[in-house]
Motif scaffolding. Structure first.
Motif, PDB file in Angstrom:
ATOM      1  N   THR A 143       0.842  -1.200   0.000  1.00  0.00           N
ATOM      2  CA  THR A 143       0.000   0.000   0.000  1.00  0.00           C
ATOM      3  C   THR A 143       0.876   1.248   0.000  1.00  0.00           C
ATOM      4  OG1 THR A 143      -1.714  -1.139   1.294  1.00  0.00           O
ATOM      5  CG2 THR A 143      -1.789   1.267   1.236  1.00  0.00           C
ATOM      6  N   PRO A 144       0.820   2.058  -1.052  1.00  0.00           N
ATOM      7  CA  PRO A 144       1.579   3.317  -1.017  1.00  0.00           C
ATOM      8  C   PRO A 144       0.999   4.258   0.024  1.00  0.00           C
ATOM      9  CG  PRO A 144       0.140   3.241  -2.953  1.00  0.00           C
ATOM     10  CD  PRO A 144       0.042   1.902  -2.290  1.00  0.00           C
ATOM     11  N   VAL A 145       1.862   4.854   0.818  1.00  0.00           N
ATOM     12  CA  VAL A 145       1.427   5.802   1.852  1.00  0.00           C
ATOM     13  C   VAL A 145       1.777   7.227   1.455  1.00  0.00           C
ATOM     14  CG1 VAL A 145       1.754   6.545   4.246  1.00  0.00           C
ATOM     15  CG2 VAL A 145       1.540   4.106   3.704  1.00  0.00           C
ATOM     16  N   ALA A 146       3.058   7.499   1.224  1.00  0.00           N
ATOM     17  CA  ALA A 146       3.474   8.856   0.871  1.00  0.00           C
ATOM     18  C   ALA A 146       4.882   8.849   0.301  1.00  0.00           C
ATOM     19  CB  ALA A 146       3.417   9.780   2.093  1.00  0.00           C
ATOM     20  N   ARG A 147       5.118   9.689  -0.689  1.00  0.00           N
ATOM     21  CA  ARG A 147       6.485   9.989  -1.104  1.00  0.00           C
ATOM     22  C   ARG A 147       6.916  11.224  -0.342  1.00  0.00           C
ATOM     23  NH1 ARG A 147       8.250  11.937  -7.108  1.00  0.00           N
ATOM     24  NH2 ARG A 147       7.594  13.918  -6.205  1.00  0.00           N
ATOM     25  N   LEU A 148       8.125  11.203   0.212  1.00  0.00           N
ATOM     26  CA  LEU A 148       8.558  12.257   1.123  1.00  0.00           C
ATOM     27  C   LEU A 148       9.596  13.202   0.532  1.00  0.00           C
ATOM     28  CD1 LEU A 148       8.945  10.107   4.377  1.00  0.00           C
ATOM     29  CD2 LEU A 148       6.927  11.361   3.565  1.00  0.00           C
ATOM     30  N   TYR A 295      -4.793   7.957   7.896  1.00  0.00           N
ATOM     31  CA  TYR A 295      -4.067   8.376   9.106  1.00  0.00           C
ATOM     32  C   TYR A 295      -2.595   8.610   8.785  1.00  0.00           C
ATOM     33  CZ  TYR A 295      -1.537   8.097  13.492  1.00  0.00           C
ATOM     34  OH  TYR A 295      -0.678   8.365  14.523  1.00  0.00           O
ATOM     35  N   TYR A 296      -1.961   7.631   8.136  1.00  0.00           N
ATOM     36  CA  TYR A 296      -0.532   7.756   7.855  1.00  0.00           C
ATOM     37  C   TYR A 296      -0.245   8.810   6.790  1.00  0.00           C
ATOM     38  CZ  TYR A 296       0.444   3.685  10.748  1.00  0.00           C
ATOM     39  OH  TYR A 296       0.570   2.823  11.811  1.00  0.00           O
ATOM     40  N   GLU A 297      -1.132   8.937   5.833  1.00  0.00           N
ATOM     41  CA  GLU A 297      -0.970   9.973   4.809  1.00  0.00           C
ATOM     42  C   GLU A 297      -0.944  11.353   5.458  1.00  0.00           C
ATOM     43  OE1 GLU A 297      -2.964  10.437   0.415  1.00  0.00           O
ATOM     44  OE2 GLU A 297      -4.305  10.254   2.131  1.00  0.00           O
ATOM     45  N   ASN A 298      -1.879  11.593   6.352  1.00  0.00           N
ATOM     46  CA  ASN A 298      -1.924  12.866   7.075  1.00  0.00           C
ATOM     47  C   ASN A 298      -0.725  13.033   8.002  1.00  0.00           C
ATOM     48  OD1 ASN A 298      -4.365  13.779   5.968  1.00  0.00           O
ATOM     49  ND2 ASN A 298      -5.575  12.649   7.477  1.00  0.00           N
ATOM     50  N   LEU A 299      -0.315  11.939   8.637  1.00  0.00           N
ATOM     51  CA  LEU A 299       0.800  11.996   9.579  1.00  0.00           C
ATOM     52  C   LEU A 299       2.078  12.450   8.880  1.00  0.00           C
ATOM     53  CD1 LEU A 299       1.921  11.326  12.439  1.00  0.00           C
ATOM     54  CD2 LEU A 299       2.387   9.008  11.558  1.00  0.00           C
ATOM     55  N   PHE A 300       2.382  11.849   7.747  1.00  0.00           N
ATOM     56  CA  PHE A 300       3.618  12.212   7.046  1.00  0.00           C
ATOM     57  C   PHE A 300       3.496  13.563   6.351  1.00  0.00           C
ATOM     58  CE2 PHE A 300       4.340   7.661   7.616  1.00  0.00           C
ATOM     59  CZ  PHE A 300       5.641   7.695   8.101  1.00  0.00           C
ATOM     60  N   ALA A 301       2.278  13.947   5.968  1.00  0.00           N
ATOM     61  CA  ALA A 301       2.085  15.294   5.428  1.00  0.00           C
ATOM     62  C   ALA A 301       2.405  16.339   6.488  1.00  0.00           C
ATOM     63  CB  ALA A 301       0.649  15.468   4.930  1.00  0.00           C
ATOM     64  N   ASP A 302       1.982  16.076   7.721  1.00  0.00           N
ATOM     65  CA  ASP A 302       2.302  16.985   8.817  1.00  0.00           C
ATOM     66  C   ASP A 302       3.805  17.000   9.102  1.00  0.00           C
ATOM     67  OD1 ASP A 302      -0.338  17.682   9.162  1.00  0.00           O
ATOM     68  OD2 ASP A 302      -0.696  16.285  10.814  1.00  0.00           O
ATOM     69  N   MET A 303       4.434  15.822   9.048  1.00  0.00           N
ATOM     70  CA  MET A 303       5.860  15.742   9.364  1.00  0.00           C
ATOM     71  C   MET A 303       6.700  16.569   8.402  1.00  0.00           C
ATOM     72  SD  MET A 303       8.436  12.446   9.417  1.00  0.00           S
ATOM     73  CE  MET A 303       8.600  12.490   7.618  1.00  0.00           C
ATOM     74  N   VAL A 304       6.435  16.470   7.093  1.00  0.00           N
ATOM     75  CA  VAL A 304       7.291  17.166   6.126  1.00  0.00           C
ATOM     76  C   VAL A 304       7.106  18.675   6.167  1.00  0.00           C
ATOM     77  CG1 VAL A 304       7.380  15.157   4.598  1.00  0.00           C
ATOM     78  CG2 VAL A 304       5.673  16.947   4.179  1.00  0.00           C
TER      79      VAL A 304
END
Length: 349
Positions: A143-148, A295-304
């Motif tokens: 499952t793709p989550v996010a490219r950072l 959840y994880y998509e939003n989490l990593f969006a917040d992190m970057v």
């Protein structure tokens, strides 16, 4: 001449564009689908009454390589910042699963389908290793989550080596018997970045004695130990060795010089028409629910978007290149097609 240039990287300055949350595609559709999904499947562990989800135990991030390489750096940097910035309530644990160019780690994740508490970091080998027939799993099994972020390749020699330019390196390759270590298997990322650069410089890539290692850290250790004559790895991985003066980079695969290694000339500057970027992202097991992906998509969006991440990215030579789950999945499909063309052109497929 071969030229590999990705056009997916954002060049925006921090804070100069709308929030990543507002740019994530599919968010509205996901929100609309959640009540139906939960009604059909029942409440999942961690799901709340409003249809959202949150982890209920520690989150495990797998780096499919040994310590010291790009995957390990991405996993540990992400885990540390997510905790330090207070973005997660659960702890994060980094697990290294080295071997077979990433295939050992991917097999581990594939055996945990449906587990929303396991993630893994990824980059081009998730496409290239399966294309070489060296993995039972490819990106479609996850499952793709996010490219950072994205990074670039550097071509390294020992600090006291007589090789000073990439042309010098190609001359050694042409003479035969010159060994170059890389942190991925034959036909995978480091090998493709080397073969493409040599081909663009007018050298037969098959003349290079490419030696694969489990991660860029091992490849650089081999170079320092005199076991190989040169190495190719990610700029972020090599940054410390180059800055300390233990190694010299004779070229970088970026379109232009970056802030992390400003003294390293690009291949383009050396009249070699070749660029190659190392996108870095996060994926999860198959069979996750939409609320868990969100959840994880939003989490990593917040992190970057945190200042701490942006500072770490600059220090490591990473360029911000965030994509949400849906866009990241489409990017992976498209990039696999591009890699197939590259592998054919340089004779690796």
């Amino acid at each position: 001449m071969l030229r590999v240039t990705k056009t997916h990287v954002s060049s925006r300055a921090a804070g100069s564009a709308p929030s990543l949350r507002n740019r994530m595609t599919g968010a509205a559709a996901i929100g609309a689908a959640l009540p139906v999904l939960l009604a059909a499947c029942g409440s999942s562990d961690g799901a709340s009454e409003d249809g959202t989800w949150a982890p209920t135990k520690p989150i495990e991030i797998t780096a499919p390589a040994a310590t010291g390489g790009g995957w390990d750096t991405l996993a540990r940097t992400s885990a540390r910042l997510l905790e330090e910035e207070g973005l997660v309530d659960q702890s994060l644990q980094v697990v290294n699963k080295p071997g077979a160019g990433g295939a050992i780690g991917w097999g581990y994740i594939a055996n945990n389908a449906g587990d929303p508490h396991k993630l893994f970091v990824t980059s081009p080998p998730i496409l290239l290793v399966p294309m070489a027939g060296d993995s039972d799993h490819d990106h479609d099994d996850f499952t793709p989550v996010a490219r950072l972020a994205t990074d670039y390749m550097v071509y390294l020699v020992e600090a006291d080596s007589p090789i000073e330019t990439f042309d010098d390196l190609t001359s050694e390759v042409d003479s035969g018997g010159f060994s170059i270590g890389g942190g991925s298997g034959p036909g995978s990322m480091d090998h493709v970045a080397l073969a493409g650069a040599l081909e663009a410089a007018g050298t037969d890539p098959s003349q290079a004695n490419y030696i694969p290692f489990d991660g860029g850290g091992e490849a650089m250790t081999a170079l320092l130990g005199g076991h190989v004559d040169a190495a190719v790895t990610g700029a972020g991985e090599a940054l410390g060795m180059v800055e300390s003066g233990e190694m010299r980079a004779v070229g970088i695969s970026s379109p232009e010089r970056g802030t992390a290694l400003p003294d390293v000339p690009t291949l383009v500057e050396q009249d070699i028409d070749f660029t190659f970027d190392i996108w870095r992202g996060v994926m999860a097991p198959a069979e996750l629910e939409e609320a868990q992906v969100a959840y994880y998509e939003n989490l990593f969006a917040d992190m970057v978007e945190t200042e701490a991440w942006q500072e770490e990215s600059e220090r490591l030579g990473w360029t911000e290149a965030y994509m949400g789950s849906e866009d990241f999945g489409a990017f992976l499909d498209q990039t696999r097609e591009e890699f197939a063309e590259i592998l054919t052109e340089v004779g690796l497929q």
